[in-house]
Design a protein around this motif. Structure first.
Motif, short mmCIF file in Angstrom:
data_model
loop_
_atom_site.label_atom_id
_atom_site.label_comp_id
_atom_site.label_asym_id
_atom_site.label_seq_id
_atom_site.Cartn_x
_atom_site.Cartn_y
_atom_site.Cartn_z
N GLU A 10 0.82 -1.21 0.00
CA GLU A 10 0.00 0.00 0.00
C GLU A 10 0.86 1.27 0.00
O GLU A 10 0.37 2.35 0.36
N HIS A 69 0.11 4.46 -2.71
CA HIS A 69 -1.01 5.41 -2.66
C HIS A 69 -0.48 6.82 -2.45
O HIS A 69 -1.01 7.78 -3.00
N LYS A 121 0.81 15.35 -0.46
CA LYS A 121 -0.36 15.61 0.39
C LYS A 121 -0.04 15.29 1.84
O LYS A 121 1.02 14.76 2.15
N THR A 174 -3.13 25.15 8.92
CA THR A 174 -4.55 25.28 8.52
C THR A 174 -5.44 25.69 9.69
O THR A 174 -6.53 26.21 9.48
N SER A 187 -7.04 23.66 11.39
CA SER A 187 -8.13 22.69 11.47
C SER A 187 -7.74 21.50 12.35
O SER A 187 -6.71 20.87 12.11
N TYR A 219 -8.88 18.71 12.32
CA TYR A 219 -8.89 17.47 11.52
C TYR A 219 -7.55 17.24 10.83
O TYR A 219 -7.29 16.15 10.31
N TYR A 259 -4.04 4.02 16.46
CA TYR A 259 -5.37 4.56 16.18
C TYR A 259 -5.45 6.08 16.32
O TYR A 259 -4.95 6.67 17.28
N ALA A 260 -6.08 6.68 15.37
CA ALA A 260 -6.59 8.05 15.46
C ALA A 260 -7.71 8.10 14.44
O ALA A 260 -7.65 7.41 13.41
N GLU A 261 -8.72 8.87 14.71
CA GLU A 261 -9.87 8.82 13.79
C GLU A 261 -9.54 9.42 12.44
O GLU A 261 -10.28 9.18 11.48
N ASN A 262 -8.45 10.18 12.34
CA ASN A 262 -8.05 10.70 11.02
C ASN A 262 -6.88 9.92 10.43
O ASN A 262 -6.26 10.38 9.47
N ARG A 263 -6.59 8.73 11.00
CA ARG A 263 -5.56 7.89 10.38
C ARG A 263 -6.00 7.57 8.95
O ARG A 263 -7.17 7.24 8.70
N ALA A 314 -7.00 5.88 5.65
CA ALA A 314 -7.70 4.59 5.49
C ALA A 314 -6.83 3.53 4.83
O ALA A 314 -7.17 2.35 4.86
N ASN A 315 -5.71 3.94 4.25
CA ASN A 315 -4.83 2.96 3.61
C ASN A 315 -3.74 2.45 4.53
O ASN A 315 -2.84 1.72 4.10
N PHE A 343 -3.12 0.03 7.39
CA PHE A 343 -3.69 -1.12 8.10
C PHE A 343 -2.66 -2.23 8.15
O PHE A 343 -1.62 -2.16 7.47
N GLN A 361 -14.63 14.47 7.30
CA GLN A 361 -14.18 14.19 8.67
C GLN A 361 -15.09 14.73 9.78
O GLN A 361 -15.21 14.11 10.83
N THR A 392 -11.92 21.69 6.00
CA THR A 392 -12.24 23.11 6.15
C THR A 392 -12.99 23.66 4.94
O THR A 392 -13.39 24.83 4.94
N ALA A 442 -13.05 6.35 3.82
CA ALA A 442 -13.73 6.69 5.07
C ALA A 442 -13.14 5.84 6.18
O ALA A 442 -12.50 4.82 5.93
N ASN A 443 -13.36 6.28 7.41
CA ASN A 443 -13.06 5.44 8.56
C ASN A 443 -14.38 5.05 9.21
O ASN A 443 -15.25 5.92 9.43
N PHE A 454 -13.42 4.97 15.22
CA PHE A 454 -13.54 4.82 13.76
C PHE A 454 -12.25 4.17 13.26
O PHE A 454 -11.39 4.81 12.67
N GLY A 481 -10.56 1.24 8.28
CA GLY A 481 -10.39 2.05 7.08
C GLY A 481 -11.13 1.44 5.90
O GLY A 481 -11.08 0.22 5.70
N LEU A 482 -11.82 2.26 5.17
CA LEU A 482 -12.48 1.83 3.94
C LEU A 482 -11.85 2.61 2.79
O LEU A 482 -11.76 3.84 2.86
#
Lengths: 364, 252
Positions: free
Chosen positions: A240, A243, A254, A278, A280, A282, A323-327, A329-330, A332, B48, B96, B158-159, B168, B171-172
């Motif tokens: 992976e 990506h 990015k 930023t 943000s 997120y 884990y973090a919710e903004n990890r 998705a690729n 794993f 997000q 944002t 998405a998570n 979450f 990972g998708l």
């Protein structure tokens, strides 16, 4: 002498005077800098040059000299090359950089290989929009060069070699025109010349070399060839990697959270990375994808240099990270065996371009 | 002096008349903006920051939705066609930013009866190396697998919180694209572009509708269906078909 003869003589004298004046003015003007064409590999989309900073022979020479000169730092001990050594693909081998007075920087020194091709933001957090503005940051950073731009410009104006060099490079007619922008432009011209395209990977792509079996396996893992219709690699784990680390420069420029730190909440990151720019939440814990050319020379790895070697890096991605919710998705668990991890590292070594790191044009 | 005053009065009246609503319609090119709006279950897609319910009971946080559009074309009332763009990359990946991507084109004034585009990178372009294009071209945006798999036409990432435990942690990642998947999307709808109260053209796409049509729902709990990358496109065929079929054109 007749009046008409007097008129002719006066006319000749007048024209001669005008001609001499034009010659004098022309000779007083600095000659324009000479455009310097930097050869680029055919396989790369061309560097996007800013219209107001084409590379010139004079600008390139000046940028190279400035790059290696500690004059840019407050105490004349630190140059750009202190943290960007050519033999280490323009990194410094430290977890995080050391600035003036031994001050510890915040982040790992990023490499400069093919940096001119990265037309989006620069730095781990993307706080500079281009090479010209990037070059201005370290000079005034108290943890890097610790300088002061007005003082530095004053020092450069008084310098017997630099001021004439700036005049030649940028057509300055008045020393008061010299500004930090000219320093940034000169450094950017030198950095845009740092082009690597002769690694073993490149040679294989051009049909001039072949991978060893181990490198070939690593290449298949890196590029997820198990997903391909060709059954040769079916059943092999996918790495992976591509990506984000997309050829030819092995970055998509990015920002991602690649699972380095556990974060039950997005507020939990010690270094919030891109979010510093930023604002943000997120973007907390996200960092710019580094290019991988010459990656075997740029240890230690990650924005904070936490991984000593490429085996540690591969082990991190193989684990799926934290884990973090903004990890991303690729990221794993990959399921690489030790041999497969070894093969992936072997492939990463094929990105080393010794002709780049030894190029005398890039050295002091 | 009297004549000068009269001339000034006429000039004033003339220029005032030019600003009247009854202005003659424009006959040249009209700057026309097309909005590409992303949604999730008919609500504005928020990258997000929003938590979305999935039909299987799981919850999602979307991190990326993007797709290529080839040969974006307006169809005129006389059946002639006006190509607006050969290629566009429509991307939503910024928490944002809002859910609207806009593109503006100069379009000949006239009557139109539809809009059409290819979803994905058309085969002629899909056969090319991204480095044939400028570094900042949509086709050199690092959305390329390799010389055999070629461009990634669309991505949904998405998570997911599959266990409803507030994390979450699944990972998708659905990356789709191949010449076989390239699809033409056509809308019919009449509108006039004349520079006077021109309609807003809005192309909407809904991430949930790509994953579930109410009858069939993609099983995101199946580990074999949590990732589609490169060559394993068969897994994503149903997502792709739903994605291609759910676009709508709003003429407002």
């Amino acid at each position: 002498m007749s009046s008409s003869s007097v008129f002719v003589v006066r006319r000749i004298l007048y024209n001669s005077w005008c001609f001499a004046l034009v010659l004098c003015v022309a000779s007083c003007q600095p000659s324009p800098p000479v455009t310097q064409l930097i050869p680029e590999p055919e396989k790369f989309a061309k560097i996007i040059y800013p219209p107001d900073n084409p590379t010139t022979r004079e600008g390139l020479a000046l940028g190279k000299r400035l790059f290696y000169d500690p004059i840019l730092s407050a105490d004349s001990t630190i140059s750009c090359s202190t943290c960007h050594l050519p033999e280490l693909a323009f990194t410094d081998g430290r977890k995080v950089s050391k600035g003036i007075g031994g001050r510890t920087g915040k982040r790992n020194s990023p490499g400069l290989v093919n940096i001119g091709y990265l037309h989006k933001t620069l730095f781990w957090d993307g706080r500079a929009d281009d090479l010209e503005s990037q070059a201005l940051h370290p000079v005034a950073d108290p943890n890097e060069m610790g300088g002061d731009w007005p003082l530095l410009i004053s020092k450069l104006r008084r310098h017997p070699d630099y001021m004439p060099a700036f005049r030649r490079a940028f057509g300055l007619s008045d020393d008061r025109e010299l500004s930090p922008d000219h320093v940034g432009k000169a450094l950017a011209q030198f950095q845009r010349s740092l082009i690597s395209s002769d690694s073993k990977y490149d040679k294989v792509e051009r049909g001039e070399a072949v991978y060893t079996e181990t490198e070939r396996l690593g290449h298949a893992i890196f590029f997820d060839l198990a997903d391909e219709p060709d059954p040769e690699f079916h059943g092999l784990p996918t790495g992976e990697c591509a990506h984000c680390h997309i050829p030819p420069h092995f970055t998509n420029q990015k920002f991602f959270n690649n699972g380095l730190d556990e974060a039950d909440s997005l507020e939990d990151f010690k270094d919030i990375g891109r979010a510093l720019v930023t604002g943000s939440v997120y973007d907390n814990g996200t960092f710019r994808t580094p290019g991988l050319r010459n990656v075997a020379l740029t240890a230690p790895y990650m924005h904070d240099g936490r991984f000593e070697n490429l085996y540690d890096v591969v082990a991190h991605y193989n684990s799926g990270g934290h884990y973090a919710e903004n990890r991303n998705a690729n990221i794993f668990e990959l399921g690489l065996s030790n041999d497969q991890a070894e093969a992936l590292v072997a492939f990463l070594h094929t990105l080393t371009d010794s002709s780049f790191v030894n190029n005398p044009d890039y050295r002091q | 002096m009297k004549y000068l005053s009269l001339i000034a009065l006429f000039a004033l009246l003339f220029f005032a008349a030019c600003q009247d609503d009854d202005d003659p319609v424009q006959t040249g090119d009209i700057a026309t903006t097309i909005q590409f709006r992303a949604e999730y279950d008919d609500t504005d897609l928020a990258i997000q920051s929003a938590t979305y319910a999935y039909p299987t009971g799981a919850e999602l946080k979307a991190t990326l939705f993007q797709y290529y559009v080839s040969d974006l074309t307006l169809i005129a009332a006389d059946s002639s066609e006006v190509e607006l763009s050969e290629i566009e990359l429509i991307r939503y990946d910024d928490a944002t930013a809002d859910n609207i991507e806009e593109r503006t084109y100069d379009v000949p004034a006239g009557d139109y009866i539809g809009l059409r585009f290819g979803l994905g990178v058309k085969p002629e372009l899909n056969a090319l190396d991204p480095n044939n294009f400028a570094a900042d071209d949509p086709l050199n945006e690092n959305e390329f697998w390799n010389s055999t798999a070629r461009y990634v036409f669309a991505k949904i990432e998405a998570n997911a919180d599959l266990e409803n435990d507030g994390t979450f942690d699944t990972g998708l990642s659905y990356h789709m694209g191949s010449d076989a998947l390239y699809s033409i999307v056509t809308f019919t709808g009449s509108f006039t572009l004349d520079g006077d109260n021109d309609p807003q053209l809005i192309v909407t796409s809904d991430v949930l509708k790509a994953l579930s049509d109410g009858m069939d729902t993609f099983d995101i709990a199946d580990p074999e269906k949590q990732r589609v990358h490169g060559g394993n496109q068969a897994v994503a065929t149903e997502i792709w078909e739903r994605l291609a079929g759910q676009f709508e054109l709003l003429i407002q």
